[in-house]
Scaffold this active site. Structure first.
Site, PDB file in Angstrom:
ATOM      1  N   GLU A 113      26.026 -55.216  39.044  1.00  0.00           N
ATOM      2  CA  GLU A 113      27.257 -55.950  39.345  1.00  0.00           C
ATOM      3  C   GLU A 113      27.751 -57.076  38.489  1.00  0.00           C
ATOM      4  O   GLU A 113      27.028 -57.491  37.891  1.00  0.00           O
ATOM      5  CB  GLU A 113      27.282 -56.363  40.877  1.00  0.00           C
ATOM      6  CG  GLU A 113      27.112 -55.347  41.821  1.00  0.00           C
ATOM      7  CD  GLU A 113      26.757 -55.952  43.213  1.00  0.00           C
ATOM      8  OE1 GLU A 113      27.333 -57.166  43.672  1.00  0.00           O
ATOM      9  OE2 GLU A 113      26.613 -55.393  44.170  1.00  0.00           O
ATOM     10  N   LYS A 115      29.011 -60.638  37.753  1.00  0.00           N
ATOM     11  CA  LYS A 115      28.851 -61.897  38.575  1.00  0.00           C
ATOM     12  C   LYS A 115      30.307 -62.719  38.414  1.00  0.00           C
ATOM     13  O   LYS A 115      30.670 -63.247  37.549  1.00  0.00           O
ATOM     14  CB  LYS A 115      27.855 -63.002  37.911  1.00  0.00           C
ATOM     15  CG  LYS A 115      27.591 -64.228  38.791  1.00  0.00           C
ATOM     16  CD  LYS A 115      26.252 -64.733  38.430  1.00  0.00           C
ATOM     17  CE  LYS A 115      25.813 -65.694  39.286  1.00  0.00           C
ATOM     18  NZ  LYS A 115      26.875 -66.780  39.799  1.00  0.00           N
ATOM     19  N   ASP A 117      33.191 -64.939  38.964  1.00  0.00           N
ATOM     20  CA  ASP A 117      33.527 -66.448  38.713  1.00  0.00           C
ATOM     21  C   ASP A 117      34.382 -67.122  39.650  1.00  0.00           C
ATOM     22  O   ASP A 117      35.480 -67.623  39.420  1.00  0.00           O
ATOM     23  CB  ASP A 117      33.602 -66.829  37.357  1.00  0.00           C
ATOM     24  CG  ASP A 117      33.432 -68.635  37.146  1.00  0.00           C
ATOM     25  OD1 ASP A 117      32.672 -69.132  38.141  1.00  0.00           O
ATOM     26  OD2 ASP A 117      33.625 -68.991  35.973  1.00  0.00           O
ATOM     27  N   TYR A 225      30.847 -57.879  48.134  1.00  0.00           N
ATOM     28  CA  TYR A 225      29.552 -57.436  47.383  1.00  0.00           C
ATOM     29  C   TYR A 225      28.466 -57.388  48.266  1.00  0.00           C
ATOM     30  O   TYR A 225      27.352 -57.617  47.855  1.00  0.00           O
ATOM     31  CB  TYR A 225      29.348 -58.283  46.132  1.00  0.00           C
ATOM     32  CG  TYR A 225      29.406 -59.817  46.032  1.00  0.00           C
ATOM     33  CD1 TYR A 225      28.643 -60.683  46.975  1.00  0.00           C
ATOM     34  CD2 TYR A 225      30.486 -60.631  45.324  1.00  0.00           C
ATOM     35  CE1 TYR A 225      28.613 -61.794  47.232  1.00  0.00           C
ATOM     36  CE2 TYR A 225      30.338 -61.808  45.457  1.00  0.00           C
ATOM     37  CZ  TYR A 225      29.573 -62.569  46.434  1.00  0.00           C
ATOM     38  OH  TYR A 225      29.597 -63.858  46.236  1.00  0.00           O
ATOM     39  N   LYS A 312      23.016 -64.288  32.767  1.00  0.00           N
ATOM     40  CA  LYS A 312      24.119 -65.256  32.393  1.00  0.00           C
ATOM     41  C   LYS A 312      24.528 -64.933  31.141  1.00  0.00           C
ATOM     42  O   LYS A 312      23.698 -65.044  30.300  1.00  0.00           O
ATOM     43  CB  LYS A 312      24.280 -66.674  32.573  1.00  0.00           C
ATOM     44  CG  LYS A 312      23.969 -66.956  34.137  1.00  0.00           C
ATOM     45  CD  LYS A 312      25.441 -67.511  34.630  1.00  0.00           C
ATOM     46  CE  LYS A 312      25.395 -67.945  35.770  1.00  0.00           C
ATOM     47  NZ  LYS A 312      25.295 -69.547  35.627  1.00  0.00           N
ATOM     48  N   CYS A 406      57.051 -88.747  16.108  1.00  0.00           N
ATOM     49  CA  CYS A 406      57.382 -87.362  16.798  1.00  0.00           C
ATOM     50  C   CYS A 406      57.549 -86.382  15.394  1.00  0.00           C
ATOM     51  O   CYS A 406      58.411 -86.761  14.651  1.00  0.00           O
ATOM     52  CB  CYS A 406      58.768 -87.529  17.385  1.00  0.00           C
ATOM     53  SG  CYS A 406      59.425 -86.013  17.852  1.00  0.00           S
ATOM     54  N   CYS A 409      61.707 -85.568  15.623  1.00  0.00           N
ATOM     55  CA  CYS A 409      62.678 -86.405  15.279  1.00  0.00           C
ATOM     56  C   CYS A 409      62.200 -87.883  14.752  1.00  0.00           C
ATOM     57  O   CYS A 409      62.912 -88.710  14.539  1.00  0.00           O
ATOM     58  CB  CYS A 409      63.242 -86.646  16.645  1.00  0.00           C
ATOM     59  SG  CYS A 409      62.342 -87.757  17.865  1.00  0.00           S
ATOM     60  N   CYS A 424      57.238 -88.404  23.074  1.00  0.00           N
ATOM     61  CA  CYS A 424      58.237 -88.874  22.317  1.00  0.00           C
ATOM     62  C   CYS A 424      59.157 -89.399  22.994  1.00  0.00           C
ATOM     63  O   CYS A 424      59.828 -88.567  23.928  1.00  0.00           O
ATOM     64  CB  CYS A 424      58.888 -87.791  21.261  1.00  0.00           C
ATOM     65  SG  CYS A 424      60.415 -88.026  20.565  1.00  0.00           S
ATOM     66  N   CYS A 430      66.060 -85.950  20.649  1.00  0.00           N
ATOM     67  CA  CYS A 430      64.773 -85.187  20.188  1.00  0.00           C
ATOM     68  C   CYS A 430      65.085 -83.681  20.283  1.00  0.00           C
ATOM     69  O   CYS A 430      65.057 -83.209  21.483  1.00  0.00           O
ATOM     70  CB  CYS A 430      63.529 -85.571  20.674  1.00  0.00           C
ATOM     71  SG  CYS A 430      62.003 -84.764  20.037  1.00  0.00           S
TER      72      CYS A 430
HETATM   73  S1  IVH Z   1      24.973 -61.682  45.942  1.00  0.00           S
HETATM   74  C1  IVH Z   1      21.671 -63.880  47.844  1.00  0.00           C
HETATM   75  N1  IVH Z   1      26.642 -60.838  44.013  1.00  0.00           N
HETATM   76  O1  IVH Z   1      26.787 -65.924  42.700  1.00  0.00           O
HETATM   77  C2  IVH Z   1      22.499 -63.510  47.111  1.00  0.00           C
HETATM   78  N2  IVH Z   1      26.612 -62.943  44.232  1.00  0.00           N
HETATM   79  O2  IVH Z   1      24.451 -67.718  42.542  1.00  0.00           O
HETATM   80  C3  IVH Z   1      23.981 -63.148  47.636  1.00  0.00           C
HETATM   81  N3  IVH Z   1      28.396 -64.409  42.949  1.00  0.00           N
HETATM   82  O3  IVH Z   1      27.159 -67.782  45.783  1.00  0.00           O
HETATM   83  C4  IVH Z   1      25.194 -63.223  46.545  1.00  0.00           C
HETATM   84  N4  IVH Z   1      29.212 -62.354  42.064  1.00  0.00           N
HETATM   85  O4  IVH Z   1      29.344 -66.963  44.787  1.00  0.00           O
HETATM   86  C5  IVH Z   1      26.395 -61.836  44.775  1.00  0.00           C
HETATM   87  N5  IVH Z   1      28.324 -59.614  42.670  1.00  0.00           N
HETATM   88  C6  IVH Z   1      27.699 -60.709  43.120  1.00  0.00           C
HETATM   89  C7  IVH Z   1      28.418 -61.917  42.749  1.00  0.00           C
HETATM   90  C8  IVH Z   1      27.698 -63.097  43.508  1.00  0.00           C
HETATM   91  C9  IVH Z   1      29.263 -63.693  42.085  1.00  0.00           C
HETATM   92  C10 IVH Z   1      28.143 -65.672  43.172  1.00  0.00           C
HETATM   93  C11 IVH Z   1      28.280 -65.855  44.799  1.00  0.00           C
HETATM   94  C12 IVH Z   1      27.013 -66.598  44.834  1.00  0.00           C
HETATM   95  C13 IVH Z   1      26.500 -67.091  43.635  1.00  0.00           C
HETATM   96  C14 IVH Z   1      24.881 -66.894  43.870  1.00  0.00           C
END
Ligand code: IVH
Length: 694
Positions: A113, A115, A117, A225, A312, A406, A409, A424, A430
């Site tokens: 999946e 991750k 943010d 998720y 990451k 500036c 001007c 400015c 200006c």
């Molecule tokens: S599963 C037990 N799936 O990452 C683990 N987390 O570092 C349950 N996050 O607090 C989390 N995308 O905020 C999971 N596809 C994803 C995610 C995800 C982002 C974040 C989530 C979690 C943090 C863990």
């Protein structure tokens, strides 16, 4: 209306509104007009206010918010919210895979999946209805932000379908879509307000707002998720994801079931660049063992599951020479330095420029002339300069000397204590500041002069026809016809010719004329007072009703309007202390611009409050403040803005300012509650109050 009737009507309205919402948000079809839709919603809100115990937690009225939470209750998580182990290389992923296989054997599937943010959220459903939304907090307990979560459109308030467990929990990531983030920041920049640092902070800040109606406006979104519960019938994570989707949760379609670690690697590689096309920032990939039986075998460490790991991405980076620094001057006079770079390809797009924010940032990076800069694109789209490649520094290169005057001007720049930007100060002379104010004035949310735009403004400015926005109203066909200019885009070098022919002139004059019908709140916004954005302007307009009242108010009186703080009040008072601004407003008034809010047609309800004066303060259970105001007027009373000895009643809600209360007590003004007030006007009529946006 009897309670049974009310219940029936609430059910019918709920069904209807849910249907139209579904058509609107899922199918992008508006079967009825916004006006008709608002009427239905208003009727529902009115009934729910009249019969509070009939308000259902999954009512569509909850989407528009209106609940004010002073402090969020701390709630213990039923299942702790753990974190994920991180890895930064393919090697670490292969090591993880080997560790897993030792326990599970080779019969193994993964789900990959994104991750996301954003901000993790836990949602509890009982009998199919969302009953609680809690932030991660410290993982053991978090904040109950249910009212705020209910405003997020993609979080179902009630789920439909088969096999719905009596109780379950889902987890997901709340985020502010990048587009929304950019939009809100552009608006903030326009009125000189502090920008939000990044979409993640924006999302977490929004979830903690006290007023859920404000949350509703921020357009948060959510991907789910994770499904948790006792005795659920699913054998794998991917089965759960499918079920979640069928119940109406938003599951990102970016996940994939992988049979081998090579497929996992493919997924990781593919999304390293494709992730930049997603509507939100992501910073890696989450790898989860698919089978629940195997997850159980693997178990947890104290902090994280052994059956999952996050990969990451390294932020995409490149090095490229700095060509020059351009300095942009905004409407408020703030100067922003921008690095013009030798174009370089970075994660799928060509980067030519990167903001350097301010002088401090240039000093922090220690940039010298001709330096080669490292550029990074992290989870978000916006490239940033992270450091200087010192190995490529040119012999004898001098540190960047920040601009002292500036660029437009040539006035000496100034810096106010506590602010990062140089300004400015030549507000009146200006050119980019003047043009910026004109562009602000004509924009859609302000005077909405559709036929004008940046290029035409530049032409009008250059020919000396428009210096102040009031000059628009002195333009005539004769003055405009035949004007022409070649305009060069400083950024792209593109050249285009703007010329005013017959049709163009007619359109411009028509849109100037039409702007005279723009409502007062927008006019107030159009003035361009620092910190007065569209929302603040609407609040001021509703409270004071007309320009003269705002113009004459002291900073202290301005602060009595709802949600107007000291900084905004000072800024408005300062604006109107300038004779030239008074003259500007006067010229607009003479041109026929709306200087007051149109009075609502109020139906007279009675005379029980005849001759009595009220000041309203705080938050109320049954009324929006505007509704209360209407109610007082409809019953013969008068609403004042400040507490004085002449005042009859201070109508005190929750959360009201202590200074007002103190003053009222000192002056012997009667302080009454919402209940006292309701008793004064007798029973509530059946007509609905409030309303909201779809
Ligand atoms: S599963 C037990 N799936 O990452 C683990 N987390 O570092 C349950 N996050 O607090 C989390 N995308 O905020 C999971 N596809 C994803 C995610 C995800 C982002 C974040 C989530 C979690 C943090 C863990």
């Amino acid at each position: 209306m009897s309670e049974t009737h009310a219940q029936e009507r609430i059910d019918a309205l709920t069904k209807q509104i849910n249907y139209y919402n579904y058509r609107y948000y899922q199918d992008s079809v508006s079967e009825i007009s916004d006006y008709e839709f608002d009427k239905l919603l208003e009727e529902l809100v009115g009934l729910e206010k009249q019969f509070p115990h009939l308000l259902r937690p999954d009512s569509p009225s909850q989407r528009v918010g209106g609940t004010v939470t002073k402090s969020f209750a701390s709630v213990r998580h039923r299942y702790p919210m753990l974190s994920l182990g991180n890895s930064y290389s393919e090697e670490e992923i292969r090591e993880f895979d080997a560790r897993v296989r030792k326990v599970t054997g080779d019969e193994l599937e993964y789900v990959c999946e994104q991750k996301f943010d954003g901000v993790a959220l836990s949602l509890t459903y009982e009998n199919g209805v969302l009953v609680r939304a809690v932030t991660r907090g410290d993982g053991v307990q978090g904040d109950d932000i249910t009212a705020n979560a209910r405003t997020i459109r993609t979080i179902p308030l009630r789920i439909h379908g088969d096999n719905i467990p009596a109780s379950f929990e889902v987890r997901g990531e709340v985020f502010m879509p990048l587009k929304v983030f950019e939009q809100i920041n552009a608006q903030r920049e326009d009125i000189g307000e502090q920008l939000m640092a990044n979409p993640r902070n924006a999302a977490s800040g929004t979830l903690k707002l006290q007023d859920s109606a404000e949350v509703a406006k921020r357009q948060l979104d959510c991907y789910i998720y994770y499904l948790l519960g006792e005795n659920l019938p699913y054998r794998t994570h991917s089965e759960s994801l499918k079920q979640l989707e069928q119940w109406g949760f938003q599951v990102s379609d970016t996940y994939r079931v992988c049979q081998t670690i090579d497929e996992v690697m493919d997924y990781i590689h593919r999304w390293d660049t494709e992730r930049f096309d997603l509507p939100l920032g992501t910073d890696g990939v989450v790898l989860k063992v698919n089978s629940y039986a195997q997850q159980e075998e693997l178990g947890f460490t104290a902090k994280s599951p052994r059956w999952a790991i996050a990969f990451k991405y390294k932020a995409a980076a490149a090095a490229t020479p700095l060509e020059t620094i351009i300095y942009q001057v905004g409407r408020t006079g703030a100067v922003t330095p921008v690095a013009k770079l030798k174009p370089v390809l970075l994660a799928g797009t060509t980067v030519k420029r990167a903001s350097l924010h301010n002088a401090n940032e240039i000093a922090r990076l220690g940039i010298h002339e001709g330096d080669t800069l490292f550029i990074e694109k992290g989870g978000e789209i916006i490239p940033k300069v992270t450091s200087v490649d010192l190995t490529k520094r040119l012999p004898g290169a001098k540190p960047i000397a920040y601009l002292t005057h500036c660029p437009a001007c040539h006035t000496a720049l100034v810096r106010t204590e506590g602010e990062a930007a140089f300004y400015c100060p030549n507000e009146l002379g200006c050119p980019p500041q003047i043009r910026g104010r004109l562009e602000h004035f004509i924009q859609r949310k302000a005077m909405n002069m559709e036929s004008l735009g940046e290029g035409k403004i530049e032409l009008l400015y250059d020919k000396g026809l428009v210096r102040s926005a009031a000059d628009f109203y002195q333009l005539t066909y004769e003055k405009l016809y035949g004007l022409e200019k070649v305009i060069e885009n400083a950024e792209t070098g593109e050249v285009r010719r703007v010329s005013f022919k017959e049709k163009t002139v007619e359109n411009i004059l028509a849109s100037i004329e039409k702007s005279k019908t723009v409502t007062f709140d927008r006019v107030l916004f159009a003035l361009g007072i620092r910190y007065v954005g569209a929302t603040v302007a609407a609040k001021l307009a509703a409270y004071f009703g007309n320009m003269a009242a705002i113009q004459e108010a002291t900073a202290e009186q301005l602060q009595q309007a709802p949600e107007i703080g000291g900084k905004i009040a000072e800024s408005i008072a300062k604006f109107f202390a300038e004779p030239r601004n008074i003259e500007f407003v006067q010229r607009l008034r003479e041109a026929g611009i709306q200087m007051e809010l149109e009075q609502k047609e109020l139906v007279k309800e009675g005379d029980s409050l005849a001759g009595k004066t009220f000041v309203i303060s705080g938050v109320f259970a049954n009324f929006e403040r505007d509704d209360l105001k209407d109610k007082i007027i409809a019953n013969g009373g008068k609403v004042l803005s400040g507490v004085s000895g002449k005042l009859d009643y201070l109508l005190a809600g929750e959360n009201m300012g202590p200074s007002k209360l103190e003053k009222a007590e000192k002056l012997g003004v009667k302080i009454i509650s919402e209940t006292d007030f309701l008793a004064m006007i007798g029973p509530l009529p059946a007509s609905p109050n409030g309303g909201g946006e779809r």
